[in-house]
Design a protein around this motif. Structure first.
Motif, PDB file in Angstrom:
ATOM      1  N   PHE A   1      38.649   1.940 -14.298  1.00  0.00           N
ATOM      2  CA  PHE A   1      37.235   2.307 -14.248  1.00  0.00           C
ATOM      3  C   PHE A   1      36.903   3.066 -15.519  1.00  0.00           C
ATOM      4  O   PHE A   1      37.775   3.667 -16.137  1.00  0.00           O
ATOM      5  CB  PHE A   1      36.975   3.201 -13.022  1.00  0.00           C
ATOM      6  N   GLY A   2      35.638   3.010 -15.944  1.00  0.00           N
ATOM      7  CA  GLY A   2      35.237   3.708 -17.156  1.00  0.00           C
ATOM      8  C   GLY A   2      35.137   2.791 -18.357  1.00  0.00           C
ATOM      9  O   GLY A   2      35.218   3.240 -19.497  1.00  0.00           O
ATOM     10  N   TYR A   3      34.926   1.483 -18.099  1.00  0.00           N
ATOM     11  CA  TYR A   3      34.863   0.517 -19.200  1.00  0.00           C
ATOM     12  C   TYR A   3      33.488   0.477 -19.854  1.00  0.00           C
ATOM     13  O   TYR A   3      33.256  -0.276 -20.788  1.00  0.00           O
ATOM     14  CB  TYR A   3      35.276  -0.867 -18.710  1.00  0.00           C
ATOM     15  N   ASN A   4      32.538   1.254 -19.325  1.00  0.00           N
ATOM     16  CA  ASN A   4      31.272   1.491 -20.002  1.00  0.00           C
ATOM     17  C   ASN A   4      30.844   2.917 -19.656  1.00  0.00           C
ATOM     18  O   ASN A   4      31.386   3.543 -18.748  1.00  0.00           O
ATOM     19  CB  ASN A   4      30.211   0.461 -19.607  1.00  0.00           C
TER      20      ASN A   4
ATOM     21  N   THR B   1      28.106   4.120 -18.411  1.00  0.00           N
ATOM     22  CA  THR B   1      27.460   4.298 -17.112  1.00  0.00           C
ATOM     23  C   THR B   1      28.501   4.593 -16.039  1.00  0.00           C
ATOM     24  O   THR B   1      28.307   5.466 -15.181  1.00  0.00           O
ATOM     25  CB  THR B   1      26.644   3.047 -16.735  1.00  0.00           C
ATOM     26  N   GLU B   2      29.634   3.873 -16.081  1.00  0.00           N
ATOM     27  CA  GLU B   2      30.719   4.150 -15.134  1.00  0.00           C
ATOM     28  C   GLU B   2      31.293   5.542 -15.337  1.00  0.00           C
ATOM     29  O   GLU B   2      31.533   6.278 -14.370  1.00  0.00           O
ATOM     30  CB  GLU B   2      31.830   3.103 -15.292  1.00  0.00           C
ATOM     31  N   ILE B   3      31.525   5.903 -16.594  1.00  0.00           N
ATOM     32  CA  ILE B   3      32.084   7.230 -16.889  1.00  0.00           C
ATOM     33  C   ILE B   3      31.147   8.321 -16.386  1.00  0.00           C
ATOM     34  O   ILE B   3      31.572   9.275 -15.725  1.00  0.00           O
ATOM     35  CB  ILE B   3      32.339   7.377 -18.397  1.00  0.00           C
TER      36      ILE B   3
ATOM     37  N   HIS C   1      28.879   8.134 -14.055  1.00  0.00           N
ATOM     38  CA  HIS C   1      28.836   8.129 -12.590  1.00  0.00           C
ATOM     39  C   HIS C   1      30.018   8.895 -11.998  1.00  0.00           C
ATOM     40  O   HIS C   1      29.847   9.733 -11.105  1.00  0.00           O
ATOM     41  CB  HIS C   1      28.837   6.694 -12.077  1.00  0.00           C
ATOM     42  N   VAL C   2      31.210   8.628 -12.515  1.00  0.00           N
ATOM     43  CA  VAL C   2      32.409   9.293 -11.996  1.00  0.00           C
ATOM     44  C   VAL C   2      32.344  10.799 -12.267  1.00  0.00           C
ATOM     45  O   VAL C   2      32.591  11.619 -11.378  1.00  0.00           O
ATOM     46  CB  VAL C   2      33.681   8.694 -12.628  1.00  0.00           C
TER      47      VAL C   2
ATOM     48  N   ASP D   1      34.413  -2.764 -21.789  1.00  0.00           N
ATOM     49  CA  ASP D   1      33.791  -3.987 -21.286  1.00  0.00           C
ATOM     50  C   ASP D   1      32.788  -4.499 -22.319  1.00  0.00           C
ATOM     51  O   ASP D   1      31.831  -3.803 -22.663  1.00  0.00           O
ATOM     52  CB  ASP D   1      33.074  -3.679 -19.965  1.00  0.00           C
TER      53      ASP D   1
END
Length: 327
Positions: free
Chosen positions: A165-168, A170-172, A174-175, A195
């Motif tokens: 997780f964290g390939y963009n 937005t993911e980072i 969010h986490v 990504d």
């Protein structure tokens, strides 16, 4: 024209009893504009905040790398700033990133480590080898000695590791924003694994990722350490420099600090300070001799830190006789 007609002026700073509300980060829109309201701020208001920040600083960095000569040059990582750690493939980036992350966590700074290449078990195994000084190849053959001290440190240290997780950004974001408390530092290992499905090229994908990561660091007031490989040209030449990041998106332009890790023995190079009677001549650098060059430092000097890499423990140490940095 009234300067506040289109851009509002901020009110005086909140009192000590007022706790600012954190606003979740949003990525820029497709046309590049940010989802936010522009605002001017009086320089007197800004200076009051800056003066308070200066007063909180100490000789020891608040977010130290844990390598004394490097901290002397850079004053460590900084909140809201982006530091890039770059090297050739398989030449110590992850070992250095893990060591920095652990040093920060051991100083009770919360670190969120996003590993985009290795799984979390591999990173933790590296950390155990590093801390317990157990040969990593022996561990690969099944040796796992009990070490209550290290295991106790794992229990007490605020180091969080995530894989897959964290390939963009937005993911980072969010986490990070769903954690019970905001981390002090984010480590992302490494940029070329992001990504890029919706980008027309890897260059463009990295450029967008780096820009968004920088904006998120500024928004959340978090220090960010981003690992990167250098480009193909740099991989084929000798000592790397900033121009070897030129085709790696906007790493050079968007970063506040750039650290380049170099293994001269691998290319038969001399040490950076070789002048005939000082330093190591070409093809004479010891196998465990490394150089960490501060190639960009927006708020301080540049320089080279010389290191010894203990490969079996994934550990970097100051090079004997080279404890001080050399400019």
């Amino acid at each position: 024209m009234n300067p506040t007609s289109s851009c509002s002026e901020t009110s005086p700073p909140p009192t000590s009893s007022t706790v600012p509300t954190y606003v979740k980060w949003q990525p820029p829109s497709r046309n590049g504009t940010l989802v936010r309201q522009p605002r001017f701020e009086r320089v007197s208001t800004i200076w009051a905040r800056v003066k308070q920040d200066i007063a909180s600083r100490t000789v020891t960095p608040l977010l130290p790398f844990g390598i004394l000569p490097l901290d002397t040059l850079t004053q460590g990582l900084r909140r809201g700033k982006l530091t890039v750690l770059a090297a050739r493939s398989s030449q110590g980036k992850t070992s250095m990133a893990c060591q920095i992350a652990w040093s920060l966590a051991d100083a009770k700074k919360t670190v969120a480590y996003f590993t985009l290449e290795d799984d979390r078990e591999s990173i933790t195994e590296r950390l155990f080898s590093h801390l317990a000084r157990v040969d990593n190849q022996a561990m690969r053959r099944g040796l796992c000695p009990n070490n209550p001290l290290v295991e106790g440190l794992f229990d007490k240290t605020p180091l969080l590791i995530m894989d897959g997780f964290g390939y963009n950004v937005t993911e980072i974001a969010h986490v990070v924003e769903t954690l019970s408390s905001m981390p002090d530092v984010i480590v992302v290992d490494y940029a070329q694994m992001i990504d890029d499905d919706q980008a027309e090229s890897e260059y463009r994908a990295i450029a967008v990722f780096v820009r968004h990561l920088k904006l998120f660091a500024e928004h959340a007031k978090i220090a960010v350490l981003l690992c990167s490989q250098i480009n193909r040209q740099g991989a084929q030449e000798g000592r790397p420099s900033l121009h070897h990041l030129a085709r790696c998106g906007r790493l050079e332009e968007m970063s506040d600090t750039v650290l380049l890790l170099y293994w001269p023995h691998g290319t038969g190079d001399s040490s950076y300070d070789y002048q005939g009677t000082t330093g190591f001549a070409p093809d004479a650098c010891p196998r465990d001799y490394y150089e960490l060059s501060v190639e960009k430092n927006k708020t301080g000097p540049k320089g080279v830190v010389t290191l010894r890499f203990v490969g079996e423990h994934y550990r970097f140490e100051s090079w004997a006789g080279y404890e001080d940095y050399h400019r």
